[in-house]
Enzyme design. Sequence first.
Site, PDB file in Angstrom:
ATOM      1  N   HIS A  15     -31.865 -27.746 -37.099  1.00 17.95           N
ATOM      2  CA  HIS A  15     -32.452 -28.873 -36.210  1.00 17.95           C
ATOM      3  C   HIS A  15     -32.700 -28.554 -34.717  1.00 17.95           C
ATOM      4  O   HIS A  15     -33.397 -28.976 -34.284  1.00 17.95           O
ATOM      5  CB  HIS A  15     -31.994 -30.252 -36.621  1.00 17.95           C
ATOM      6  CG  HIS A  15     -30.776 -30.304 -35.449  1.00 17.95           C
ATOM      7  ND1 HIS A  15     -29.483 -30.165 -36.059  1.00 17.95           N
ATOM      8  CD2 HIS A  15     -30.537 -30.907 -34.192  1.00 17.95           C
ATOM      9  CE1 HIS A  15     -28.551 -30.578 -35.039  1.00 17.95           C
ATOM     10  NE2 HIS A  15     -29.272 -31.033 -34.095  1.00 17.95           N
ATOM     11  N   ASP A  56     -28.056 -26.899 -42.203  1.00 15.40           N
ATOM     12  CA  ASP A  56     -28.441 -27.063 -41.027  1.00 15.40           C
ATOM     13  C   ASP A  56     -27.748 -26.170 -39.904  1.00 15.40           C
ATOM     14  O   ASP A  56     -27.481 -26.306 -38.754  1.00 15.40           O
ATOM     15  CB  ASP A  56     -27.724 -28.433 -40.418  1.00 15.40           C
ATOM     16  CG  ASP A  56     -28.405 -28.806 -39.129  1.00 15.40           C
ATOM     17  OD1 ASP A  56     -29.522 -28.555 -38.683  1.00 15.40           O
ATOM     18  OD2 ASP A  56     -27.864 -29.523 -38.136  1.00 15.40           O
ATOM     19  N   SER A  61     -25.606 -29.883 -29.716  1.00 13.11           N
ATOM     20  CA  SER A  61     -25.707 -29.283 -31.284  1.00 13.11           C
ATOM     21  C   SER A  61     -25.842 -27.648 -31.150  1.00 13.11           C
ATOM     22  O   SER A  61     -26.478 -27.092 -30.418  1.00 13.11           O
ATOM     23  CB  SER A  61     -27.481 -29.643 -31.326  1.00 13.11           C
ATOM     24  OG  SER A  61     -27.455 -30.914 -31.795  1.00 13.11           O
TER      25      SER A  61
END
Length: 534
Positions: free
Chosen positions: A146, A179, A263
């Site tokens: 992402h 992911d 992230s």
Amino acid sequence: MKSKNSFVRPVILIVFGLLFGVGMVAGFGGIAKLNIAFGQSDHVMLGGPTPNIPQSATLESINTSFKAVAKAIQPTIVSIKVKTEAPKIAKKDQDGNNPFKFFFHSPNGGDDEEDANPFSQPQGPSEGLGSGVIVTSDGYILTNNHVVENAAKKGGIIIKLTDKHEYEGHVVGTDPTTDIAVVKIEATGLPVAALGNSDDVSVGEWVLAVGNPLGLESTVTTGIVSSIGRYANIFDEARAKVPSGTSIANFIQTDAAINPGNSGGGLFNARGQVIGINAAIATRTGMFAGYGFAIPINLAKFVATDLIKMGHVNRGYIGVNIKAIDQTEAEALGLSVPRGVRIDNVVKGSAGEAAGLHEGDVILSVDGQETNESNQLQGLIALHHAGDNVSLKIWRSGKEIDKSVTLRPRSDVASNEDDKSEDSQRKGPAAEPMKETATMDNIGVTVRNLNTSEKDKYDTKGGVYITNVVPGSEAYDRGLGLIGKVVTAVDQKPVKNVDEFEKVMGNCKGRSIGVTVIDDKGDKRFVAIRVPKD
């Protein structure tokens, strides 16, 4: 006349006695009060023995260790600046029902890249900040899908090292299902993170999270592992183009402070090894609220290896729809305790069908490792390629059996086409059922016979349609009305109409049974219901 010693001895004894008495009161007064309060004797022991925990470490040695680990791991984490050309996507958790979200920081305003009006026109390129872990000295970097999925093809990814050097990066491959993504920069002699073994991670162990939260580069925070094997519904399956139900969400949970921008950063153990890739936070504000989630490094490493070698993941699938088992379902299936995951449906043309798996089977273990949660089973299978063999321990009809399954790629699974050959071969008119509707007051459900269009819609040759579920009833509490619309089997016995439904239910009083239902999507589900005696 008495001697001087004859006076001294009694005085010494009296003083000693007084001192001893004071000591007794001071030393045991608290215990005496507890005993009085509970009306118990002086010999009551509260609490258990002290755990045998090594006490050799000092505060100073722990402090020195943390400093050494932080110094060693910081250079292995990079900052990733991403410029996107795609329009921003509508935020999926506006109503607050889903507290889990990705934390890819947008310096343009807002907490992440999803804050835009879904009906607005693209306003030109946007920027986001994430993190990454260097996994090879020649420039391969592990991060989240992402973070980079919408990066512009030209100049869309800029990698910044802790020594301030910047490089243009390009995406090697992505895997929305987990992911995970791999990015490459043209560099040599880079510091490489040590990769640990996430199977050895334990709840309570110290961890350090390293990344670039809120644009603050190379930030280190610490905490403990709060849970392992955690399921978190964080995947936006429509946005990530992941088929429904295929996301692999088997996370390490930590209370180490992580925020937007973390992230793709690393979650390290006390030895300085990466045990997870930070992926999401649980929050209703967009900021850290005490819970973060990391993808186990064993899974991330497996995916990254395939992405580097082939540009995609050669993932194997069993081809079954599964669900964890609770106490009522365990009783209905004849299990002494809730364990394993139940197969609600076997996909046609899948590896599971080829191996002889059945609807209603319970998968107890994979290659000797117990599987008591759906995401746990998914995580274990995700570590295998198509073509690999896995050994399953199955519970079927009250006994354990072994099955060997050769995993297949998802593309090999045939479509579930209608098969009406049995209907076309029937001769003579079908016997009409005696009743059209039935109400089972003991569980609080009303059903009716299926019409022809409903049989076609739900791809079934028989069953009953649920028309009402009484609020507060057993059927209501077990979610029967919400989970499925059409009942096709009760207590592992097919039911074609209302008459058969009533007959089977009448023989199940006083015990837990399994009910097979079909939902609005046409998927079979299993619901366990405890049928009262009266």
